[in-house]
Design an enzyme around this catalytic site. Structure first.
Site, PDB file in Angstrom:
ATOM      1  N   ASP A 114       0.848  -1.201   0.000  1.00 57.10           N
ATOM      2  CA  ASP A 114       0.000   0.000   0.000  1.00 57.10           C
ATOM      3  C   ASP A 114       0.881   1.246   0.000  1.00 57.10           C
ATOM      4  O   ASP A 114       0.656   2.186   0.751  1.00 57.10           O
ATOM      5  CB  ASP A 114      -0.931  -0.017   1.226  1.00 57.10           C
ATOM      6  CG  ASP A 114      -2.065   1.005   1.110  1.00 57.10           C
ATOM      7  OD1 ASP A 114      -2.252   1.565   0.005  1.00 57.10           O
ATOM      8  OD2 ASP A 114      -2.750   1.260   2.111  1.00 57.10           O
ATOM      9  N   ARG A 154       0.193   9.074   0.918  1.00 54.53           N
ATOM     10  CA  ARG A 154      -0.583   9.180   2.178  1.00 54.53           C
ATOM     11  C   ARG A 154       0.017   8.302   3.273  1.00 54.53           C
ATOM     12  O   ARG A 154      -0.208   8.529   4.461  1.00 54.53           O
ATOM     13  CB  ARG A 154      -2.057   8.800   1.945  1.00 54.53           C
ATOM     14  CG  ARG A 154      -2.244   7.366   1.523  1.00 54.53           C
ATOM     15  CD  ARG A 154      -3.679   6.939   1.233  1.00 54.53           C
ATOM     16  NE  ARG A 154      -3.679   5.599   0.662  1.00 54.53           N
ATOM     17  CZ  ARG A 154      -3.531   5.343  -0.625  1.00 54.53           C
ATOM     18  NH1 ARG A 154      -3.382   6.341  -1.483  1.00 54.53           N
ATOM     19  NH2 ARG A 154      -3.504   4.100  -1.084  1.00 54.53           N
ATOM     20  N   ASN A 155       0.784   7.270   2.872  1.00 51.22           N
ATOM     21  CA  ASN A 155       1.409   6.367   3.838  1.00 51.22           C
ATOM     22  C   ASN A 155       2.898   6.645   4.035  1.00 51.22           C
ATOM     23  O   ASN A 155       3.653   5.787   4.474  1.00 51.22           O
ATOM     24  CB  ASN A 155       1.209   4.900   3.416  1.00 51.22           C
ATOM     25  CG  ASN A 155      -0.236   4.468   3.597  1.00 51.22           C
ATOM     26  OD1 ASN A 155      -0.937   5.023   4.445  1.00 51.22           O
ATOM     27  ND2 ASN A 155      -0.689   3.522   2.804  1.00 51.22           N
ATOM     28  N   ASP A 203       2.736   2.591   7.951  1.00 49.39           N
ATOM     29  CA  ASP A 203       1.585   1.713   7.690  1.00 49.39           C
ATOM     30  C   ASP A 203       1.970   0.413   7.023  1.00 49.39           C
ATOM     31  O   ASP A 203       1.759   0.210   5.840  1.00 49.39           O
ATOM     32  CB  ASP A 203       0.506   2.432   6.860  1.00 49.39           C
ATOM     33  CG  ASP A 203      -0.442   3.170   7.777  1.00 49.39           C
ATOM     34  OD1 ASP A 203      -0.059   3.375   8.940  1.00 49.39           O
ATOM     35  OD2 ASP A 203      -1.546   3.533   7.363  1.00 49.39           O
TER      36      ASP A 203
END
Length: 458
Positions: A311, A315-316, A329
């Protein structure tokens, strides 16, 4: 031989007592957890902070060992006393020989959705129905709990309305107490030392707060659902193995009314918001390349550990106080890449073979990294602007690739295109990407060459 290059933040466990410290030295007992703060002035010595007392002083590196990682073990459980769907008579059998305070929890067969707490008292077994209403659990109508972990914690300290305090869990066959393992390896932190501050984010699984732990600023991810807490044990286990300057560092976990995962605090938030709120006038090309390199180095380290992120997206990635980008994350990180939940996949960042055949690999992470590069150099724009997820899937499979963002260096755009090769084996490895990015950095800012790899920020 003692390892002589521990970075600040490394957690160590004392191998023996050190009760009579010289001036400037730290006092500790065998088994205490200490955090390296800095190199000492004498060879083989470090400045360290005691994780329980908060005291600081010098330690001899030969007296401590680096805190060990947790072993990945499918039997590890936050709820070893939970036996699932078994009947009342089966529970009674399991609680033999009778012992006051011996207990287990089972799913209620008669009342689906509810649970039963079974406790041995005076040679008998009492069954307490645990009702589940409005996302809370209760045995009576006076005490409510977020989850089973919370409930067992309470009745292990307070008798409340049950016949005895819970003294001894009856472990389900094949399970091991995660709490015990975390404690033994030094990853279990003390709730009384944590001061929670403001909410800094709402994740899919619970709130994230900033806080202080033993004088250090931290981020705390709180997970109240016990099934989710159990799932996050995988993330926690993986994080105990990872030490790298471009990965968000796990400090430990706390079990209190659920699970709290405590990490270093990244004060500048996630990379996508960082770029969107600052824009071109504040963040220049060299800084964008530096972020790209930071993420690449973190991913090269995961690649070396044979771990897949699954992922990877801006955003991570979180940004520290001194503007270092770190990958976070690892919730989806798996050593084995067969398990997946296709419904939850971030389509715009996921490689075609992973979307179609659920084939995840380091090479599918490389594809995602290409999209992340596009996000960085477009200052946080949403990839595939104005396209629906269905369109993205169809067009990418048909050979469509995004155009270069405005003012993106041609060398960086050609890297994106390499990451988006349809054939996974033709995509470069992260160590190759890093070499190419370092060359780009040298072109943009020749003075940066020397800074690369030495930790200096250009």
């Amino acid at each position: 031989m003692a390892k002589m290059s521990w970075a600040a933040g490394t957690q160590c466990v004392a191998k023996a007592d050190h009760r009579k410290p010289k001036p400037e030295e730290l006092s500790y007992h065998k088994g205490d957890v200490l955090t390296i703060v800095d190199h000492g002035t004498k060879k083989g010595y470090y400045k360290a902070r005691h994780n329980s007392t908060g005291g600081e002083g010098l330690i001899n590196s030969s007296n401590v060992r680096e805190r060990e990682a947790l072993r990945v073990d499918p039997g590890l459980s936050f709820m070893p006393w939970f036996h699932g769907k078994i009947s009342g008579p089966e529970a009674v059998c399991k609680l033999q020989p009778a012992e006051d305070g011996l207990f287990l929890v089972r799913e209620s067969i008669r009342h689906p959705g509810d649970y039963v707490l079974c406790v041995s008292v005076s040679g008998d077994v009492i069954h307490y129905r645990v009702r589940y209403r409005d996302n809370k659990l209760a045995i009576d109508n006076t005490q409510y709990f977020y989850n089973l972990i919370d409930m067992i914690e309470f009745y292990s300290k307070n008798k409340g309305s049950i016949a005895t305090i819970l003294l001894k869990p009856k472990q389900k066959h094949g399970t091991k107490s995660a709490e015990l393992e975390l404690s033994k390896t030094g990853w279990l932190l003390d709730i009384t030392k944590l001061k929670l501050g403001k909410n800094i984010g709402e994740g899919e699984f619970g709130a994230v707060h900033e806080g202080h732990y033993m004088g250090q600023r931290v981020a705390v991810k709180t997970i109240k659902c016990d099934v989710t807490a159990q799932a996050f044990l995988q993330e926690t286990t993986v994080m105990t193995k990872l030490q790298h300057k471009n990965l968000v560092r796990l400090l430990g976990v706390i079990l209190h009314k659920g699970l709290h995962i405590v990490t270093e605090l990244m004060t500048k938030g996630n990379l996508v918001n960082f770029l969107r709120t600052r824009g071109r006038s504040v963040v220049h090309s060299v800084q964008l390349l530096r972020f790209a390199l930071d993420v690449c180095e973190g991913m090269e380290y995961l690649e070396s550990k044979k771990l897949i992120h699954r992922d990877l997206a801006a955003r991570n990635v979180l940004v520290s106080d001194d503007s270092v980008a770190k990958v976070s994350d690892f919730g989806l990180t798996k050593v084995d890449s067969k398990e997946s939940d296709n419904a939850k996949l971030p389509v715009k960042w996921t490689a075609p073979e992973a979307l179609k055949k659920e084939k995840f690999s380091t090479k599918s992470d490389v594809w995602s990294y290409g999209v992340l590069l596009w996000e960085i150099f477009s200052y946080g724009r949403q990839p595939y602007p104005k396209m629906s997820l269905k369109e993205v899937k169809e067009k990418v499979e048909g050979g469509y690739r995004m155009q270069a963002p405005d003012d993106c260096p041609p060398g960086v755009y050609s890297l994106m295109r390499m990451c988006w090769e349809p054939e996974p084996r033709r995509r470069p490895a992260f160590h190759k990407l890093r070499e190419k990015l370092e060359r780009e950095m040298g072109k943009l800012s020749p003075g940066c060459r020397e800074g690369i790899g030495t930790g200096s920020r250009c």
